[in-house]
Enzyme design. Structure first.
Site, PDB file in Angstrom:
ATOM      1  N   ASP A 115       0.841  -1.196   0.000  1.00  0.00           N
ATOM      2  CA  ASP A 115       0.000   0.000   0.000  1.00  0.00           C
ATOM      3  C   ASP A 115       0.879   1.250   0.000  1.00  0.00           C
ATOM      4  O   ASP A 115       1.675   1.470   0.908  1.00  0.00           O
ATOM      5  CB  ASP A 115      -0.883   0.011   1.256  1.00  0.00           C
ATOM      6  N   TYR A 171       3.126   9.767  -0.208  1.00  0.00           N
ATOM      7  CA  TYR A 171       4.173   9.125   0.597  1.00  0.00           C
ATOM      8  C   TYR A 171       5.562   9.343  -0.024  1.00  0.00           C
ATOM      9  O   TYR A 171       6.571   9.089   0.606  1.00  0.00           O
ATOM     10  CB  TYR A 171       3.927   7.623   0.759  1.00  0.00           C
ATOM     11  N   LYS A 215      -2.716   5.951  -4.400  1.00  0.00           N
ATOM     12  CA  LYS A 215      -3.832   6.868  -4.125  1.00  0.00           C
ATOM     13  C   LYS A 215      -3.650   8.216  -4.814  1.00  0.00           C
ATOM     14  O   LYS A 215      -2.528   8.748  -4.860  1.00  0.00           O
ATOM     15  CB  LYS A 215      -3.960   7.092  -2.607  1.00  0.00           C
ATOM     16  N   HIS A 251      -7.574   9.540  -2.197  1.00  0.00           N
ATOM     17  CA  HIS A 251      -6.946   9.509  -0.867  1.00  0.00           C
ATOM     18  C   HIS A 251      -7.760  10.250   0.191  1.00  0.00           C
ATOM     19  O   HIS A 251      -7.774   9.882   1.358  1.00  0.00           O
ATOM     20  CB  HIS A 251      -5.528  10.104  -0.953  1.00  0.00           C
ATOM     21  N   ASN A 278       4.256  -9.005  11.933  1.00  0.00           N
ATOM     22  CA  ASN A 278       2.919  -8.531  11.556  1.00  0.00           C
ATOM     23  C   ASN A 278       2.255  -9.413  10.497  1.00  0.00           C
ATOM     24  O   ASN A 278       1.043  -9.342  10.292  1.00  0.00           O
ATOM     25  CB  ASN A 278       2.990  -7.084  11.039  1.00  0.00           C
TER      26      ASN A 278
HETATM   27  P1  A2P Z   1       8.631   0.622  13.441  1.00  0.00           P
HETATM   28  O1  A2P Z   1       8.707   1.143  12.039  1.00  0.00           O
HETATM   29  O2  A2P Z   1       9.798   1.035  14.271  1.00  0.00           O
HETATM   30  O3  A2P Z   1       8.355  -0.870  13.482  1.00  0.00           O
HETATM   31  P2  A2P Z   1       0.354   1.890  12.501  1.00  0.00           P
HETATM   32  O4  A2P Z   1       0.413   1.081  11.237  1.00  0.00           O
HETATM   33  O5  A2P Z   1      -0.786   1.544  13.393  1.00  0.00           O
HETATM   34  O6  A2P Z   1       0.417   3.392  12.223  1.00  0.00           O
HETATM   35  O7  A2P Z   1       1.675   1.561  13.311  1.00  0.00           O
HETATM   36  C1  A2P Z   1       2.933   1.808  12.756  1.00  0.00           C
HETATM   37  C2  A2P Z   1       3.914   2.078  13.854  1.00  0.00           C
HETATM   38  O8  A2P Z   1       3.953   0.940  14.712  1.00  0.00           O
HETATM   39  C3  A2P Z   1       5.300   2.319  13.372  1.00  0.00           C
HETATM   40  O9  A2P Z   1       5.789   3.417  14.114  1.00  0.00           O
HETATM   41  C4  A2P Z   1       6.047   1.054  13.702  1.00  0.00           C
HETATM   42  O10 A2P Z   1       7.362   1.359  14.123  1.00  0.00           O
HETATM   43  C5  A2P Z   1       5.265   0.441  14.820  1.00  0.00           C
HETATM   44  N1  A2P Z   1       5.161  -1.009  14.690  1.00  0.00           N
HETATM   45  C6  A2P Z   1       4.936  -1.719  13.557  1.00  0.00           C
HETATM   46  N2  A2P Z   1       4.855  -3.020  13.803  1.00  0.00           N
HETATM   47  C7  A2P Z   1       5.028  -3.168  15.136  1.00  0.00           C
HETATM   48  C8  A2P Z   1       5.047  -4.281  16.007  1.00  0.00           C
HETATM   49  N3  A2P Z   1       4.884  -5.501  15.541  1.00  0.00           N
HETATM   50  N4  A2P Z   1       5.271  -4.043  17.330  1.00  0.00           N
HETATM   51  C9  A2P Z   1       5.438  -2.800  17.797  1.00  0.00           C
HETATM   52  N5  A2P Z   1       5.434  -1.691  17.032  1.00  0.00           N
HETATM   53  C10 A2P Z   1       5.228  -1.868  15.710  1.00  0.00           C
END
Ligand code: A2P
Length: 315
Positions: free
Chosen positions: A47, A52, A81, A114, A266
């Site tokens: 995505d 971006y 987008k 968007h 994730n």
């Molecule tokens: P990082 O890039 O250091 O992993 P969202 O998609 O809800 O906006 O969340 C994105 C944010 O969450 C990013 O800042 C990312 O930081 C952090 N993040 C992504 N995956 C995880 C995870 N598995 N555990 C903790 N923080 C995460």
């Protein structure tokens, strides 16, 4: 290696993998490395967006994977987008072509408007008060006719704006992308989309920890004791619990991470299930409108003065 994760079937028959890589704020070599790592571990849904400013990096990596035969184009689901500065019917074709050139693709799987708010072309926040959704959407449909987008949809639109599009469209929106997470579950908007058979994609599915302000009452979602204790009991991470909750609610999720370990974490959310008790207990954490984290008003001063500002009504 083909991705074998579940996918949502769109009305055009397209398969949108239930987990995609969010790429907001990913740039340069870091973006290239994260995308490579994501593709290695099986992500096929990417995505991005014009705003971006990373479509070129993404395009380079996709080109390498496609030209080496490591992935087939049909296996990928690429979303980009239309920027707010292109929210005019006459700008849609040019904007999409610009994205395709950067992505080095002949089509995207999904092209989204968007935001319902329009800005003057090439401006950084000057509102275009003439935004006409019906006209923009017609130009979006022409991109499907031209084979440049397999499907089209909306992002950040509210219920009334979606209903207006549904009244005039020739090609139904295939997807709505909005902020959804345990603190902001968007039940009413999701119910409307379910009634019209429009799948919803959740951005900021982890609760946007970078932007959220935690308090004693409402800590950062990843640190909420209900989430952390559930994760501990299930032998999972808090992020996996939060993503799983959304997936079990039939949402597509696009968590973003610049960390390769977390990108993998994730994606690994398909070998466990939350019980109905766990789902119910996460449902009680919904803060409804108060749970929205992404604050467009601070990103674009005065945006709420646009006639199509979407967040002035409950949903
Ligand atoms: P990082 O890039 O250091 O992993 P969202 O998609 O809800 O906006 O969340 C994105 C944010 O969450 C990013 O800042 C990312 O930081 C952090 N993040 C992504 N995956 C995880 C995870 N598995 N555990 C903790 N923080 C995460």
């Amino acid at each position: 290696m083909a991705s074998r994760i579940p996918a949502i079937t769109l009305h055009n028959g397209g398969k949108m993998p239930s987990v995609g890589l969010g790429t907001f704020q990913g740039h340069d070599d870091e973006m290239r490395q994260v995308l490579n790592a994501a593709l290695e571990c099986g992500y096929r849904h990417i995505d991005t967006a014009t705003v971006y400013k990373n479509e070129a990096e993404i395009g380079d990596v996709l080109h390498e994977w496609l030209s080496s035969g490591r992935v087939a184009r049909e296996e990928l689901f690429v979303v980009t987008k239309l920027p707010m500065t292109g929210n005019r019917s006459g700008d849609v074709g040019r904007c999409l072509q610009d994205s395709l050139d950067k992505l080095r693709l002949s089509y995207v799987d999904l092209y989204l408007i968007h935001s319902p708010v329009g800005m003057k072309a090439n401006s950084k926040g000057v509102l275009d008060l003439e935004t006409n959704h019906e006209e923009i959407y017609k130009a979006m449909e022409e991109q499907v006719d031209a084979g440049k987008a397999k499907a089209i949809g909306l992002s950040n639109f509210n219920s009334k704006q979606i209903e207006r599009i549904l009244k005039v469209c020739r090609i139904k929106p295939a997807n709505l992308q909005v902020e959804v997470h345990v603190y902001h579950q968007q039940k009413a908007l999701r119910e409307l989309c379910r009634a019209f058979d429009i799948p919803v994609c959740a951005y900021c599915p982890l609760g946007a920890p970078h932007a959220a302000e935690g308090s004693d009452e409402y800590p950062i979602l990843l640190q909420h004791p209900v989430v952390t204790s559930m994760a501990k009991r299930l032998g999972r991470t808090p992020a996996q619990v939060l993503l799983r909750f959304l997936i079990q609610n039939n949402l597509v999720v696009i968590p973003k991470s610049t960390n390769q370990k977390r990108v993998k974490e994730n994606f690994n959310v398909f070998d466990f299930e939350l019980s109905s008790e766990d789902v119910a207990s996460l449902e009680t954490l919904d803060r409804k409108g108060d749970g929205r984290v992404i604050d467009f008003k601070s990103l674009f001063e005065g945006i709420e003065n646009h006639p199509e500002w979407p967040f002035g009504i409950p949903y």
